[in-house]
Design an enzyme around this catalytic site. Structure first.
Site, PDB file in Angstrom:
ATOM      1  N   ALA A  58       0.865  -1.098  -0.114  1.00 25.95           N
ATOM      2  CA  ALA A  58       0.373  -0.007  -0.260  1.00 25.95           C
ATOM      3  C   ALA A  58       0.716   1.683  -0.117  1.00 25.95           C
ATOM      4  CB  ALA A  58      -1.074  -0.332   1.242  1.00 25.95           C
ATOM      5  N   THR A  59       0.292   2.091  -0.636  1.00 22.74           N
ATOM      6  CA  THR A  59       0.921   3.369  -0.245  1.00 22.74           C
ATOM      7  C   THR A  59      -0.359   5.179   0.119  1.00 22.74           C
ATOM      8  OG1 THR A  59       0.149   4.217  -2.868  1.00 22.74           O
ATOM      9  CG2 THR A  59       2.372   3.310  -2.613  1.00 22.74           C
ATOM     10  N   SER A  61      -0.399   8.266  -0.437  1.00 23.93           N
ATOM     11  CA  SER A  61      -0.818   8.772  -1.514  1.00 23.93           C
ATOM     12  C   SER A  61      -0.608  10.213  -2.219  1.00 23.93           C
ATOM     13  CB  SER A  61      -2.823   9.925  -2.180  1.00 23.93           C
ATOM     14  OG  SER A  61      -2.994   8.770  -2.431  1.00 23.93           O
ATOM     15  N   HIS A  66      -3.805  13.878  -2.783  1.00 24.16           N
ATOM     16  CA  HIS A  66      -4.902  14.996  -1.103  1.00 24.16           C
ATOM     17  C   HIS A  66      -5.879  16.026  -1.666  1.00 24.16           C
ATOM     18  CE1 HIS A  66      -2.835  11.453   1.295  1.00 24.16           C
ATOM     19  NE2 HIS A  66      -4.015  11.027   0.509  1.00 24.16           N
ATOM     20  N   SER A  90      -3.001   4.782   5.461  1.00 29.55           N
ATOM     21  CA  SER A  90      -2.138   5.914   6.968  1.00 29.55           C
ATOM     22  C   SER A  90      -2.650   6.144   7.949  1.00 29.55           C
ATOM     23  CB  SER A  90      -1.195   6.617   6.648  1.00 29.55           C
ATOM     24  OG  SER A  90      -1.829   7.933   5.467  1.00 29.55           O
ATOM     25  N   HIS A 112      -8.620  -3.217   4.000  1.00 29.87           N
ATOM     26  CA  HIS A 112      -8.757  -3.950   4.257  1.00 29.87           C
ATOM     27  C   HIS A 112      -8.101  -5.239   5.548  1.00 29.87           C
ATOM     28  CE1 HIS A 112      -7.597  -5.317  -0.241  1.00 29.87           C
ATOM     29  NE2 HIS A 112      -7.332  -3.949   0.946  1.00 29.87           N
ATOM     30  N   ASP A 143     -13.797  -4.657   3.411  1.00 35.33           N
ATOM     31  CA  ASP A 143     -13.697  -4.692   2.796  1.00 35.33           C
ATOM     32  C   ASP A 143     -14.393  -3.881   1.595  1.00 35.33           C
ATOM     33  OD1 ASP A 143     -13.497  -5.617  -0.336  1.00 35.33           O
ATOM     34  OD2 ASP A 143     -14.143  -7.210  -0.675  1.00 35.33           O
ATOM     35  N   THR A 219      -8.057  -3.876  -4.552  1.00 35.20           N
ATOM     36  CA  THR A 219      -8.495  -5.242  -4.622  1.00 35.20           C
ATOM     37  C   THR A 219      -8.248  -5.937  -3.751  1.00 35.20           C
ATOM     38  OG1 THR A 219      -7.267  -7.247  -5.969  1.00 35.20           O
ATOM     39  CG2 THR A 219      -5.818  -5.856  -4.784  1.00 35.20           C
ATOM     40  N   GLN A 224      -3.701  -8.145  -2.313  1.00 36.04           N
ATOM     41  CA  GLN A 224      -2.919  -7.141  -1.983  1.00 36.04           C
ATOM     42  C   GLN A 224      -1.738  -7.712  -1.341  1.00 36.04           C
ATOM     43  OE1 GLN A 224      -4.961  -3.825  -0.777  1.00 36.04           O
ATOM     44  NE2 GLN A 224      -2.690  -2.817   0.940  1.00 36.04           N
TER      45      GLN A 224
END
Length: 231
Positions: A58-59, A61, A66, A90, A112, A143, A219, A224
């Site tokens: 995950a990142t 953005s 933002h 985060s 998730h 989800d 996803t 992930q």
């Protein structure tokens, strides 16, 4: 859009850059961003205007995305309103939204990856623990492709990962009449576009394409965790 990869010395310098670039045009949005220092949510390159890895494929953005999201949703993040952040990661945008909707508003984050849910709570608690203790913020493990029906409808929905158009259409059902959603959608040619969906007072949905983007996919948790996007 490579010019957005500038690095800045401080959080305030970064936010001022977004304002000078007309990405942020509302004073209240800049004030909310200034209250929530990215360094509380990402240890590496917090003030670089590009996405940063936060673990679990995950990142967080890029700051300019933002900024775009909050600025586009501004009229739907007014005091007392309710917002949903899908793929809350985060926890950064959840905290920013909370300052916009105020004490009588509510922001739901849904993520998730359970470890990221706990990480986001830790991040917010560093300097904004009152947002969680006052129930101004609630972060759910679930989800995000299904939204969060239990607290729908929402004035504003933000999605932080690229989604199929069918998912976007389903999520629109959780908007209030008069609500707005911003979401990166996957097009048939494999490209992605940052899209703004609006539901009018009669419940009719329309959309506007904003800017080409590149996000990680929205996803399943299993997919992930198995992803090789980051090696």
């Amino acid at each position: 859009m490579a010019w957005f990869r500038s690095a800045f010395k401080s959080h305030s310098e970064l936010v001022n850059h977004l304002c000078k670039s007309n990405i942020i045009t509302h004073k209240e949005v800049s004030q909310a961003l200034l209250k929530v220092d990215r360094a509380d949510f990402i240890s590496n390159n917090p003030y670089t205007d590009s996405p940063q890895y936060i673990g679990y494929n995950a990142t967080i953005s890029a700051p300019h995305m933002h900024g775009h999201a909050l600025n586009d949703l501004y009229m739907h993040l007014q005091p007392g309103m309710k917002a949903l952040d899908i793929g809350s990661g985060s926890g950064y945008l959840v905290a920013c939204m909370a300052y916009l909707v105020g004490d009588k508003g509510k922001v739901i984050g849904i993520e998730h990856i359970e470890e990221l849910v706990e990480l986001s709570k830790q991040n917010i608690n560093k300097n904004h623990s009152h947002l969680i203790s006052s129930t101004n913020i609630e972060i759910i493990c679930g989800d995000g492709r299904e939204g969060y029906l239990q607290q729908a409808p929402y004035d504003a929905i933000h999605v932080g990962a690229a989604s199929h158009i069918s998912v976007a259409n389903d999520l629109c059902k959780q908007l209030k009449n008069g609500g707005k959603m911003v979401i990166p959608v996957e097009l048939e040619d494999g490209e992605q576009i940052f899209r703004e969906y609006v539901k009018d007072k009669d419940g009719k949905v329309s959309y506007k394409n904003k800017v080409a983007v590149r996000y990680v996919p929205l996803t399943s948790e299993e997919s992930q965790r198995k992803s090789r996007l980051f090696g």
